[in-house]
Design an enzyme around this catalytic site. Sequence first.
Site, PDB file in Angstrom:
ATOM      1  N   ASP A  31       1.038  -1.216   0.013  1.00 55.32           N
ATOM      2  CA  ASP A  31       0.133   0.081  -0.001  1.00 55.32           C
ATOM      3  C   ASP A  31       1.002   1.135  -0.171  1.00 55.32           C
ATOM      4  OD1 ASP A  31      -2.058   1.902   0.276  1.00 55.32           O
ATOM      5  OD2 ASP A  31      -3.198   0.928   2.032  1.00 55.32           O
ATOM      6  N   ASP A  32       0.880   1.885  -1.056  1.00 55.24           N
ATOM      7  CA  ASP A  32       1.688   3.191  -1.109  1.00 55.24           C
ATOM      8  C   ASP A  32       3.089   2.972  -1.357  1.00 55.24           C
ATOM      9  OD1 ASP A  32      -1.006   4.224  -0.776  1.00 55.24           O
ATOM     10  OD2 ASP A  32      -0.412   5.407   1.239  1.00 55.24           O
ATOM     11  N   CYS A  71      -6.021   4.135  -3.216  1.00 51.85           N
ATOM     12  CA  CYS A  71      -6.430   2.939  -3.083  1.00 51.85           C
ATOM     13  C   CYS A  71      -7.615   2.559  -3.315  1.00 51.85           C
ATOM     14  CB  CYS A  71      -6.497   2.974  -1.252  1.00 51.85           C
ATOM     15  SG  CYS A  71      -4.909   3.064  -0.717  1.00 51.85           S
ATOM     16  N   ARG A  75      -7.771  -0.942  -5.911  1.00 61.12           N
ATOM     17  CA  ARG A  75      -8.202  -2.120  -5.611  1.00 61.12           C
ATOM     18  C   ARG A  75      -9.313  -2.789  -6.312  1.00 61.12           C
ATOM     19  NH1 ARG A  75      -5.445  -2.613  -0.259  1.00 61.12           N
ATOM     20  NH2 ARG A  75      -4.068  -0.846  -0.696  1.00 61.12           N
ATOM     21  N   LYS A 128      -5.568  -5.652   3.966  1.00 53.87           N
ATOM     22  CA  LYS A 128      -6.620  -4.636   3.928  1.00 53.87           C
ATOM     23  C   LYS A 128      -7.487  -4.494   2.671  1.00 53.87           C
ATOM     24  CE  LYS A 128      -6.311   0.386   2.167  1.00 53.87           C
ATOM     25  NZ  LYS A 128      -5.530   1.413   2.102  1.00 53.87           N
ATOM     26  N   HIS A 130     -10.832  -2.613   1.833  1.00 54.71           N
ATOM     27  CA  HIS A 130     -11.053  -1.339   1.126  1.00 54.71           C
ATOM     28  C   HIS A 130     -11.957  -1.109   0.083  1.00 54.71           C
ATOM     29  CE1 HIS A 130      -9.450   3.232   1.582  1.00 54.71           C
ATOM     30  NE2 HIS A 130     -10.705   3.083   1.752  1.00 54.71           N
ATOM     31  N   SER A 157      -8.153   1.561   5.584  1.00 56.19           N
ATOM     32  CA  SER A 157      -6.830   2.018   5.635  1.00 56.19           C
ATOM     33  C   SER A 157      -6.664   2.059   7.249  1.00 56.19           C
ATOM     34  CB  SER A 157      -6.468   3.299   5.208  1.00 56.19           C
ATOM     35  OG  SER A 157      -6.727   3.161   3.563  1.00 56.19           O
ATOM     36  N   HIS A 232       1.498   2.249   3.899  1.00 60.03           N
ATOM     37  CA  HIS A 232       0.632   3.524   4.079  1.00 60.03           C
ATOM     38  C   HIS A 232       0.762   3.889   5.575  1.00 60.03           C
ATOM     39  CE1 HIS A 232      -3.326   5.384   4.898  1.00 60.03           C
ATOM     40  NE2 HIS A 232      -3.614   5.346   3.671  1.00 60.03           N
ATOM     41  N   ASP A 284      -0.485  -0.678  -4.858  1.00 59.00           N
ATOM     42  CA  ASP A 284      -1.806   0.004  -4.983  1.00 59.00           C
ATOM     43  C   ASP A 284      -1.601   1.138  -5.856  1.00 59.00           C
ATOM     44  OD1 ASP A 284      -1.302   1.431  -2.738  1.00 59.00           O
ATOM     45  OD2 ASP A 284      -3.252   1.588  -2.351  1.00 59.00           O
ATOM     46  N   ASN A 285      -0.783   2.043  -5.555  1.00 57.92           N
ATOM     47  CA  ASN A 285      -0.526   3.372  -5.969  1.00 57.92           C
ATOM     48  C   ASN A 285       0.854   3.673  -5.690  1.00 57.92           C
ATOM     49  OD1 ASN A 285      -2.913   4.134  -3.661  1.00 57.92           O
ATOM     50  ND2 ASN A 285      -0.759   4.921  -3.585  1.00 57.92           N
ATOM     51  N   LYS A 306       1.572   9.473  -5.273  1.00 50.80           N
ATOM     52  CA  LYS A 306       0.176   8.902  -4.728  1.00 50.80           C
ATOM     53  C   LYS A 306      -0.830  10.004  -5.131  1.00 50.80           C
ATOM     54  CE  LYS A 306      -2.677   7.737  -1.100  1.00 50.80           C
ATOM     55  NZ  LYS A 306      -2.440   6.950   0.490  1.00 50.80           N
TER      56      LYS A 306
HETATM   57 MG    MG Z   1      -2.772   3.323  -1.398  1.00 52.01          MG
END
Ligand code: MG
Length: 465
Positions: A31-32, A71, A75, A128, A130, A157, A232, A284-285, A306
């Site tokens: 994540d991130d 996010c 996803r 996660k 989301h 998150s 994240h 994810d980004n 991001k």
């Molecule tokens: Mg993210």
Amino acid sequence: MTRLLTSFIALLAVGLSAAARQPNVVIIFADDLGYGDLGCYGHPTIRTPHLDRMASEGIRFTQFYSAAEVCTPSRAALMTGRYPVRSGMAHNQFRVLRAVSTGGLPQGELTMAESLKSVGYRTGIIGKWHLGVWANDRPEHHPLNHGFDFHFGLMHSNDMNPSPKPKPKKANAQVEQDPEWWDAALYRGRELLVPRTDQTQLTRRYAEEAAKFIGESKDRPFFLYMPHTFPHTPLFASDRFKGRSPRGIYGDVLAELDWSVGEVLKALNDTGVADNTLVFFTSDNGPWTWMGAETGGSAGLLRDGKGSTWEGGMRVPGIAWWPGRIRPAVSDAVLTTMDLLPTVAKLAGAELPKDRPYDGKDASPVLFEGRGIERDVFCYYRGETLFAARLGDWKAHFITQGSYGDPKPVKHDRPLLYNLAVDPSEAHEISADHPDVVARLQAAVERHRATITPVRSQLIDVVAK
Ligand code: MG
């Protein structure tokens, strides 16, 4: 009669061998995590030996994209193989689902888990979700209602429910986080394990749950989706990793995440299924650069991070591993997270429905044959708005806006143009020299727009006060 019996046995044998060939699928989703944040992507002080080994034994992609800049839409795209704007999982203002959101991934969407489950897979999500906040009056949003047989993790998150506990005012609060500051509720399936989980233990627990899931699934094909909580922010690592990395807490967190990838690969090897398992690692980004030097990641040579449609917002690490099947390589093929669903569905023998457009493509030729695939335009959306598009090596920006904290979009009557093969940092704007290329990109975008049917965004509605 004998001939009939012989044909029946032959058919059965074909069926059985096809079933035996169905590979396991593991998708590890950071994540991130930025393009520049792994050792094998050039970070000078972040140590990621397990991911580096995975990359050297498999394919390391240099032009792999998440299908959104934040996010929730990212996803949705991974799970459905479609741009998030098609499922209503994007919004210009409310960019992700919040803890109070009542919307979620519509039941009419076919997830990767549902697709693989339909052909006999055991499916699990650890991490996660989301894609909808589960509640008693919203049972449809639980991952167990989107094709997963097993679930362990957070609904969204880790920063979405600040705890009522007073936070001391300290200059470095962002770096020195306390798990007591966040009500990150941890679930096993529909059971709430703890309303405020100790986030320093999360990555370790995810790894343990993953190893257990793999061990329990060895007798049938399985799909394990591991969307990690980190890097994240807020960032937490366990005592074993905390304070060890020269990169600070961000490096500690990545060292633990890297360790957990090693645990997953070890579990696959120990269980004897590694040579029948595709593992794909990505993010994810891009990095949340707005978080500052110590807790925000790095997009390396790419611009911004991001939240933006510059390359740093959506081009992410991508590593494919399958011992004996994928040959070691570095690939500059342009692939996206949306390609993963058509790819694994094909490998598993699952048919995708014909009643909807798919934006992802079967990437098997790239993964297994060292060949390219034909790709039309790749579109960069910010929320529901198309900001930029890539065709071949060329990228045109129709609208630009920095990541978080940059309030004003700028519309370009003459789109900005970059050649990403020559200029991955998007530093040299050359639209004046190539009006024909700009026109081709504009035409490609119009072709794409003609396939989009507007739907109501799922990100708007919240719990009534
Ligand atoms: Mg993210």
